[in-house]
Design a protein around this motif. Structure first.
Motif, mmCIF file in Angstrom:
data_model
loop_
_atom_site.group_PDB
_atom_site.id
_atom_site.type_symbol
_atom_site.label_atom_id
_atom_site.label_comp_id
_atom_site.label_asym_id
_atom_site.label_seq_id
_atom_site.Cartn_x
_atom_site.Cartn_y
_atom_site.Cartn_z
ATOM 1 N N GLN A 52 -19.437 -7.504 -15.395
ATOM 2 C CA GLN A 52 -18.144 -7.030 -15.876
ATOM 3 C C GLN A 52 -17.780 -7.658 -17.214
ATOM 4 O O GLN A 52 -17.150 -7.036 -18.054
ATOM 5 C CB GLN A 52 -17.073 -7.332 -14.833
ATOM 6 C CG GLN A 52 -17.297 -6.581 -13.538
ATOM 7 C CD GLN A 52 -16.217 -6.884 -12.522
ATOM 8 O OE1 GLN A 52 -15.172 -7.405 -12.865
ATOM 9 N NE2 GLN A 52 -16.468 -6.558 -11.288
ATOM 10 N N LYS A 53 -18.177 -8.916 -17.397
ATOM 11 C CA LYS A 53 -17.896 -9.602 -18.668
ATOM 12 C C LYS A 53 -19.197 -10.212 -19.185
ATOM 13 O O LYS A 53 -20.035 -10.641 -18.406
ATOM 14 C CB LYS A 53 -16.844 -10.698 -18.472
ATOM 15 C CG LYS A 53 -15.496 -10.177 -18.019
ATOM 16 C CD LYS A 53 -14.509 -11.320 -17.854
ATOM 17 C CE LYS A 53 -13.170 -10.815 -17.353
ATOM 18 N NZ LYS A 53 -12.203 -11.911 -17.170
ATOM 19 N N ASP A 103 -11.913 -7.082 -16.871
ATOM 20 C CA ASP A 103 -11.162 -8.031 -16.038
ATOM 21 C C ASP A 103 -10.597 -7.377 -14.785
ATOM 22 O O ASP A 103 -10.387 -8.039 -13.783
ATOM 23 C CB ASP A 103 -10.040 -8.664 -16.854
ATOM 24 C CG ASP A 103 -9.347 -9.782 -16.091
ATOM 25 O OD1 ASP A 103 -9.967 -10.839 -15.908
ATOM 26 O OD2 ASP A 103 -8.196 -9.565 -15.647
ATOM 27 N N GLY A 104 -10.360 -6.073 -14.821
ATOM 28 C CA GLY A 104 -9.803 -5.402 -13.653
ATOM 29 C C GLY A 104 -8.992 -4.188 -14.039
ATOM 30 O O GLY A 104 -8.793 -3.898 -15.230
ATOM 31 N N THR A 128 -8.699 -14.520 -19.942
ATOM 32 C CA THR A 128 -8.700 -13.172 -20.526
ATOM 33 C C THR A 128 -7.275 -12.700 -20.766
ATOM 34 O O THR A 128 -6.959 -12.126 -21.823
ATOM 35 C CB THR A 128 -9.429 -12.184 -19.596
ATOM 36 O OG1 THR A 128 -10.725 -12.686 -19.312
ATOM 37 C CG2 THR A 128 -9.540 -10.812 -20.224
ATOM 38 N N ASN A 129 -6.401 -12.928 -19.814
ATOM 39 C CA ASN A 129 -5.010 -12.503 -19.946
ATOM 40 C C ASN A 129 -4.306 -13.225 -21.092
ATOM 41 O O ASN A 129 -3.431 -12.641 -21.755
ATOM 42 C CB ASN A 129 -4.261 -12.722 -18.628
ATOM 43 C CG ASN A 129 -4.392 -11.536 -17.692
ATOM 44 O OD1 ASN A 129 -3.656 -10.564 -17.794
ATOM 45 N ND2 ASN A 129 -5.361 -11.608 -16.779
ATOM 46 N N ASN A 181 -14.879 -6.943 -22.503
ATOM 47 C CA ASN A 181 -14.553 -8.072 -21.633
ATOM 48 C C ASN A 181 -13.135 -7.972 -21.090
ATOM 49 O O ASN A 181 -12.878 -8.311 -19.931
ATOM 50 C CB ASN A 181 -14.725 -9.388 -22.392
ATOM 51 C CG ASN A 181 -16.166 -9.855 -22.437
ATOM 52 O OD1 ASN A 181 -16.999 -9.403 -21.649
ATOM 53 N ND2 ASN A 181 -16.482 -10.746 -23.363
ATOM 54 N N THR A 218 -12.383 -16.753 -17.276
ATOM 55 C CA THR A 218 -11.631 -16.410 -16.076
ATOM 56 C C THR A 218 -10.583 -15.351 -16.379
ATOM 57 O O THR A 218 -10.268 -15.079 -17.542
ATOM 58 C CB THR A 218 -10.910 -17.646 -15.521
ATOM 59 O OG1 THR A 218 -9.923 -18.064 -16.479
ATOM 60 C CG2 THR A 218 -11.883 -18.791 -15.258
ATOM 61 N N SER A 219 -10.019 -14.790 -15.333
ATOM 62 C CA SER A 219 -8.976 -13.785 -15.510
ATOM 63 C C SER A 219 -7.782 -14.367 -16.266
ATOM 64 O O SER A 219 -7.190 -13.703 -17.125
ATOM 65 C CB SER A 219 -8.532 -13.253 -14.142
ATOM 66 O OG SER A 219 -7.602 -12.219 -14.279
ATOM 67 N N ASN A 272 -13.922 0.101 -10.880
ATOM 68 C CA ASN A 272 -12.711 -0.121 -10.079
ATOM 69 C C ASN A 272 -12.120 1.199 -9.590
ATOM 70 O O ASN A 272 -12.001 2.154 -10.354
ATOM 71 C CB ASN A 272 -11.632 -0.914 -10.838
ATOM 72 C CG ASN A 272 -12.067 -2.344 -11.126
ATOM 73 O OD1 ASN A 272 -12.413 -3.084 -10.218
ATOM 74 N ND2 ASN A 272 -12.056 -2.720 -12.392
#
Length: 516
Positions: free
Chosen positions: A44-45, A184-185, A147-148, A180, A143-144, A227
């Motif tokens: 995913q990343k 993350d989702g 990324t956020n 990336n 990590t999420s 997703n």
């Protein structure tokens, strides 16, 4: 409320009241072994670690130990001295390109994010834009939470602007960074979609694009399709599908693998998304990949095609019409067990279909191969084969079920009654009950086969099972088919040596409901 008598009869026949939706099993009903493989194939990343640049881990550790991060960040903010600023940003990028313990949180804590984001807007200095993009790409690969923080610092609108940069390296690095973030989702995926990523991203798919750049674009498309809770917007899927239809005939293996995984994600999103994929005409291009020389392509194609046949009978038929079953003798005897397992899962969804689809499996000569996997496969493969057999006993005609029995299914099927998996036991009991019911007046022949391979002992033992459903099914089978007094073996009609078939019923009776 009015009821459908035909449906009621089918539910009686199907023993547990299963309908096609229950019999067809989507990916979340199956084991996660292939999911692990999927994660390896399409991460995913991704970090951007240079091949030629010096990123020796020992050197980076020495550099990190001797670097004052606070001073480094201050120099990165020094817009009055472009040389010092560029050198500092480049040094940050090198530290963040470490494969082992990059100082992401430390640099964030010292305030690097707003500085790097500001550097993205420096159209007068494309080298600085590139270095800042690279650094942010690697922060967003973390990590999420990390990324956020990149998103909250305002990077996404600037990355989208950089997709229009006249400098190809800046464009490509921005694509990577956005990939990336999207990876993350679903929340960040949908945010980046709303900001307008799709059209500029797809515009890069053209003959003159360098292969490395196109690989990155394709990987970002995978993340856009990934997703399903929630799935991507329908409009986005409609925009992406024509691009996938182009990329699926590409000769680069990496691009091909990612393209097919993207299709597999879309077809895992329910019947509406399956239909969208079908309507693009992509299925005839997908089916030949089941025999691709690269196992990575085969694995992805098998997943994508398998997801399509979890849909309606009509959607399943689209796959069968493309001669998909001709690829399955090789897949069912593949040297890799996970391919065999996935192939049997695919067929379990075909045998959940209508009688014509069941017949297609028989005509392709696949019953003996399903039974061989039932007999000798690893347990998860045997489990899938049990579903395929049980589904056929529900969906098939009397003649089709007789052919299944003639191929020797009963001994390996009964062997699974000794396993610890209650779902498998349930499936096998269901299948045996259906076979006995389908046999009608010839049920005794089937019962003899079950008894001769030790199946009756296993069924009797299950009458004390802790699961009430299993206990009840076992009890019902014993009571209905094995409850009589012992008979002289010479009086019991034996199965014909040359084959097995169900004789037609002598006349109308209660078992007529089980005839097709």
């Amino acid at each position: 409320m009015a009821t459908d008598p035909a449906k009621n009869r089918m539910q009686v026949f199907k023993n547990s009241g299963k309908d096609v939706d229950e019999m067809r099993r989507r990916r979340n009903e199956v084991t996660v072994e292939l999911r692990k493989n999927k994660r390896e194939e399409t991460l995913q990343k991704r970090r951007n670690v240079p091949i030629n640049d010096s990123t020796d881990e020992d050197e980076i550790e020495r550099t990190l130990a001797s670097t004052d991060l606070k001073e480094l960040v201050a120099n990165a903010a020094n817009i009055s001295n472009p040389e010092i600023q560029l050198a500092a940003v480049q040094q940050c990028r090198k530290l963040l390109s470490s494969d082992k313990s990059p100082p992401i949180d430390e640099l964030i804590a010292h305030g690097i994010l707003p500085i790097l984001v500001q550097c993205l807007s420096r159209a007068d200095n494309p080298t600085l834009q590139f270095e800042a993009s690279w650094a942010l790409t690697n922060i967003a690969s973390g990590t999420s939470a990390q990324t956020n923080k990149v998103v909250h610092a305002g990077a996404v609108p600037l990355f989208l602007q950089l997709l229009m940069s006249p400098h190809e390296n800046v464009c490509e690095q921005s694509v990577w960074a956005l990939g990336n973030i999207i990876g993350d989702g679903p929340m960040l995926r949908d945010y980046v979609i709303e900001m307008g990523v799709v059209k500029p991203l797809l515009s890069f798919i053209k003959p003159e694009i360098p292969i490395t750049f196109l690989r990155n674009v394709t990987w970002v498309i995978v993340n856009l399709c990934r997703n399903k809770d929630p799935p991507p917007p329908a409009k986005t899927i409609q925009e992406i599908l024509p691009a996938l239809s182009v990329l699926i005939v590409h000769n680069d293996t990496n691009i091909l693998v990612d393209t097919v995984w993207a299709i597999s994600y879309l077809t895992d999103g329910g019947n509406d998304q399956i239909q969208m994929v079908i309507e693009t005409g992509i299925v005839p291009k997908l089916i030949p990949l089941l025999s691709h020389k690269e196992m990575k392509v085969q694995t992805a194609a098998l997943r994508a095609v398998g997801n399509i046949v979890t849909g309606t009978d009509e959607q399943t038929q689209v796959v069968l019409n493309c001669d998909a079953l001709s690829h399955f003798p090789a897949l069912l005897t593949h040297q890799k067990e996970k391919i065999c397992k996935e192939a049997v899962w695919f067929l379990s969804n075909i045998t959940a279909g209508n009688k014509h689809q069941v017949q297609a499996v028989i005509d392709a000569g696949l019953l003996p191969l399903i039974i061989e996997n039932l007999r000798k496969g690893e347990f998860q493969t045997q489990k899938e084969a049990a579903w395929a057999v049980s589904n056929l006993s529900i969906s098939g005609t009397k003649e089709q079920v007789a052919m299944l029995i003639q191929c020797g299914v009963i001994p390996p099927f009964c062997n699974l009654l000794s396993c610890k998996d209650t779902q498998v036991i349930n499936v096998v009991l269901d299948g045996l009950s259906n076979m006995l019911k389908m046999a009608g007046p010839n049920a005794e022949q089937v019962a003899n086969m079950i008894e001769e391979c030790g199946g009756i002992d296993k069924i009797e033992a299950l009458q004390s099972h802790e699961k009430i459903e299993i206990y009840k099914m076992a009890y019902d089978i014993i009571e209905q088919y094995f409850g009589g007094e012992e008979e002289d073996a010479t009086l019991v009609p034996a199965a014909a040596a040359t084959g097995f078939q169900f004789e037609p019923a002598a006349g109308p009776g209660p078992r007529d409901a089980y005839r097709f």
